[in-house]
Write a protein that holds these residues in place. Structure first.
Motif, PDB file in Angstrom:
ATOM      1  N   ALA A   1      73.213  61.129  31.482  1.00 35.94           N
ATOM      2  CA  ALA A   1      73.176  60.403  30.010  1.00 35.94           C
ATOM      3  C   ALA A   1      71.719  61.879  29.712  1.00 35.94           C
ATOM      4  CB  ALA A   1      72.338  59.663  30.024  1.00 35.94           C
ATOM      5  N   LEU A   2      71.337  62.093  31.260  1.00 34.97           N
ATOM      6  CA  LEU A   2      70.397  63.101  30.782  1.00 34.97           C
ATOM      7  C   LEU A   2      70.848  64.633  31.267  1.00 34.97           C
ATOM      8  CD1 LEU A   2      67.503  64.679  30.882  1.00 34.97           C
ATOM      9  CD2 LEU A   2      67.528  64.391  33.358  1.00 34.97           C
ATOM     10  N   ILE A   3      71.966  64.884  31.456  1.00 38.14           N
ATOM     11  CA  ILE A   3      72.855  66.618  31.775  1.00 38.14           C
ATOM     12  C   ILE A   3      73.766  65.914  30.310  1.00 38.14           C
ATOM     13  CG2 ILE A   3      74.569  67.039  32.317  1.00 38.14           C
ATOM     14  CD1 ILE A   3      75.102  65.799  34.522  1.00 38.14           C
ATOM     15  N   GLY A   4      74.010  64.849  29.033  1.00 38.97           N
ATOM     16  CA  GLY A   4      74.239  64.935  28.164  1.00 38.97           C
ATOM     17  C   GLY A   4      73.332  65.417  27.797  1.00 38.97           C
ATOM     18  N   ALA A   5      72.325  64.647  27.512  1.00 39.42           N
ATOM     19  CA  ALA A   5      70.778  64.839  26.163  1.00 39.42           C
ATOM     20  C   ALA A   5      70.750  66.759  26.013  1.00 39.42           C
ATOM     21  CB  ALA A   5      69.985  64.066  26.813  1.00 39.42           C
ATOM     22  N   VAL A   6      71.273  66.647  27.678  1.00 35.43           N
ATOM     23  CA  VAL A   6      70.682  68.576  28.003  1.00 35.43           C
ATOM     24  C   VAL A   6      71.674  69.645  26.743  1.00 35.43           C
ATOM     25  CG1 VAL A   6      70.272  69.838  29.329  1.00 35.43           C
ATOM     26  CG2 VAL A   6      69.235  68.673  29.983  1.00 35.43           C
ATOM     27  N   ILE A   7      72.366  69.112  27.409  1.00 37.26           N
ATOM     28  CA  ILE A   7      73.980  70.353  26.716  1.00 37.26           C
ATOM     29  C   ILE A   7      73.519  69.983  24.977  1.00 37.26           C
ATOM     30  CG2 ILE A   7      76.281  69.725  25.884  1.00 37.26           C
ATOM     31  CD1 ILE A   7      77.454  69.245  29.018  1.00 37.26           C
TER      32      ILE A   7
END
Lengths: 180, 180, 180, 180
Positions: B54-60
DNA sequence: GATGAATGAGTGTTCATTCAT
DNA sequence: GATGAATGAACACTCATTCAT
C-alpha cells in the motif's frame, strides 16, 4: 582428479538453474530453490559460489561471455552492429539479470568477461560509426545504457509488439542524414 | 478535527521518506528504515499504510498525480508531447518506483491516479500524432513502455550525458519523413 | 543417513519443549521460547514444523497416538472403559492441548492419529455399553466432550482432590439401575 | 456531574461489547475491536479499564454479580440447587470468560463479586446437602470446578445435545442411595 | 472526558550462510 | 566433495498502552 567430474557437472547445473530462476523471477529467489532445481544440496551451492552475489555475478559473466563470442563471429559490415543489437536483445529474454550486467552491478568475478565483451562490442560500434550509419557521438558505454533501456521496454511490451523498443532505439541511433 | 494536524504531517513525512528511500535503494528497504527517517514509529507507518504494498502504491499514485496535473497544464501544440516526455523523464529521478508505475505493477490504491494520468497522456499523444510528428502506429501503452526504458537508460548514464536516452527515444519516435 | 541423528534428536527436543510449554502456559507461548528451551535456533523449529499450527498439531498427534496405543492394550471387559478414562485423565496433565485435541481443533497432521484413537475408543465404549454399565444413549463424540470437561475440572481442583471430576463423571455416565 | 452520563453510558457499552467479543472469540480479541463495536475510541476503553486484564476482570465480575443476584432469588428447597446449576450453565453461553471466572483467574477488581456469589452459592449447596440430595463431601469450590468442566463440555456438544454435560454432572453429584 | 494517532516491543516466518556428518 | 540440518539476524505486521489535541 576423478571426483572433479561431479563438481564440474554440479557447477554447470547450478548455473543453469540460477539462470532460469533469476531470469524468470528476479534475483530474489531463495538459494534453496535454486539448489533444489539443480538437484544439489544448499551447501554445494555455497561451495561453488561463496556468496549469493557471487552466483549472480557468475550467471552474468556466463552470459557476457556468450555475447562476446557471438560478437566476435560477426564481421565488420556497417549493419552488423544492428544485427548484433538485435541478437543481444533477443537473447535478453531473461533481462532481469542481463540488464543488471549492462551497468556497473557486476561482482568482481565478472570483470574479465565484461572486458571481453567490451572489446568485441567496441569494434562493432567503431565499424558502424566509421561507416556513418550510427551517431558518431555515442560511446560503447552509452549504447550499453541504451540497451538496458531497450530491454526494460521490451519486457513491458505485449508479445505481438516485441521488437518495437529495439526498432525505436535503432532509429534513434542512426546518424542523421546530412541535411539537418 | 484538530488532532488531524499531526496525522497529516506524519503521512506526508512517511511518503517523503518512502519516496526517497524507494527511489534510492529500491523497494526492498525495510519499513523500519523509512519509519526512522520519517521520525515516526514503525506502527505509525502501518496505521497510514496497512501494507508495504500500500505504501509503495501510495508513493506511485502521488507521483502519477503530479504528472497528470502537469500534463493537463500543457496545451495541445504538436511539440508539447515531447516537452512532456522531457518533464516526465526529468521528474523520473527516482525511477525505481516510477518505472514500476508505468507498467501494471500498481496496487488498487493507484488505480484512480493511473487513470487520470492516462487521460492526460492520451490527449497529448493524439495531438502529436494528429500533427504528424509522432509515429502513428504507437499506442499510449507502448510509449509508456518506451518511457520505462528511457528511465532505465538515464539512470545508467553519467550526469553529464543526462538526456541522451530521451534524445534517442524522441528521434526514434518521430514520424519518418515521407521520403524513405 | 548418518546426519539424521541430530535432526531426529532436535525434533524430539522441540516436541518435548513444546509439549511442556503448551501444557503449562497454553499455545500462546512464543516459538522463540520453545526454541530456547529446546536448545535450538528459531529457524530449526521452522524447519521441522513449518508453521506454529503444525507444531501444535504434532504435539497433539503425538499424544493421541500414545493414547490410542494404550487403548488397544486394554481388553474388552466392561470396566475397562472406566480404566481407560482414568488413564486418559491421568495423562491429561497438560490438558490445554489435549482438551483441544478432543474437539475438532486438530490440524491436518493429526487426522490419522485422531482416527486411530477414535477406533480404539469406540470399541471400549461399545463393550461397556453392551455390558450395560454405561448409558446407552451417549456416543463416543459426546464422551469426548465430557472428557474435555473433566480435564477442565481436574485442572481446577487442588492436588489432594484430584480425581473428583472423573469420579463424578463416571457416576453420571453409569447406566441408571432398572428401578427408576 | 452532568457529563458523567456519557461516561456511565460508555462504560456500559464497553462492557457489553467486551462480553460479546470475549464470549464469541475468546480473550484474544484486540481491544480496538471492542472499542469499535462499543462505538468509542481506544483511549476511552483504557480510561475505564486501565488494563486489558482489568476489562476481562470487569466482564467476569459483572456476570458473577448477576449470578449472585439470581441465587439470592431462589429459595432453599432441596432441588433449587439443581435449578440454579441449570441456570448457571444456561447463562454460560459465553463460557470462555465464565469458566475463567470459576477458578482463580480473577483480577483484583472481581474479588468482591466473587465473594458475593460465593455466599449465595454456599447457601444453596448447604441446603441441598442438608436435604441429602447432593453428595455431602463436596465443597462449593469443588462444585465450581465441576461447573467449569460442564461448561467446557457443553461448548463442545452439538446444539441438539445441549444439556447432556449438566445432566451427567447432576447425576454424578446426587447423593448415592443408601444401598451401595 | 473523549478521541484516535503514535508508540514500540513482540510474533511468526524467511533465508543467506555455516558446519557436522 | 556433497549433503542438508542448524543458525540467527532480518522482516512485515499486530496490539496493548500512552498522549497530544
Amino acid at each position: 582428479m576423478s571426483p572433479r567430474a561431479d563438481a564440474v557437472r554440479n557447477r554447470a547445473r547450478i548455473l543453469t538453474a540460477a539462470r532460469e530462476a533469476f531470469g524468470r523471477d528476479g534475483v530474489d529467489v531463495p538459494l534453496d530453490t535454486i539448489a533444489e532445481r539443480a538437484g544439489v544440496g544448499a551447501g554445494t551451492v555455497h561451495r561453488h559460489f561463496p556468496t549469493k552475489e557471487a552466483l549472480i555475478g557468475a550467471v552474468i559473466a556466463d552470459r557476457l561471455d556468450q555475447l562476446a563470442g557471438r560478437a566476435a563471429e560477426l564481421g565488420d559490415q556497417a549493419e552488423d552492429f544492428f544485427i548484433y543489437l538485435a541478437e543481444l536483445v533477443d537473447s535478453g529474454r531473461d533481462n532481469l539479470v542481463l540488464s543488471a550486467a549492462l551497468d556497473g552491478t557486476i561482482g568482481t568475478e565478472g570483470a574479465a568477461s565484461a572486458a571481453r565483451l567490451s572489446g568485441a562490442f567496441d569494434s562493432l560500434l567503431a565499424a558502424a560509426q566509421g561507416a556513418g550509419v550510427v551517431r558518431a557521438d555515442v560511446t560503447a558505454a552509452e549504447v550499453h545504457a541504451i540497451l538496458a533501456g531497450v530491454l526494460a521496454t521490451e519486457s513491458r511490451l505485449p508479445p505481438e509488439r516485441r521488437g518495437l523498443g529495439l526498432e525505436v532505439a535503432i532509429a534513434g541511433l542512426r546518424a542523421s542524414p546530412p541535411s539537418r
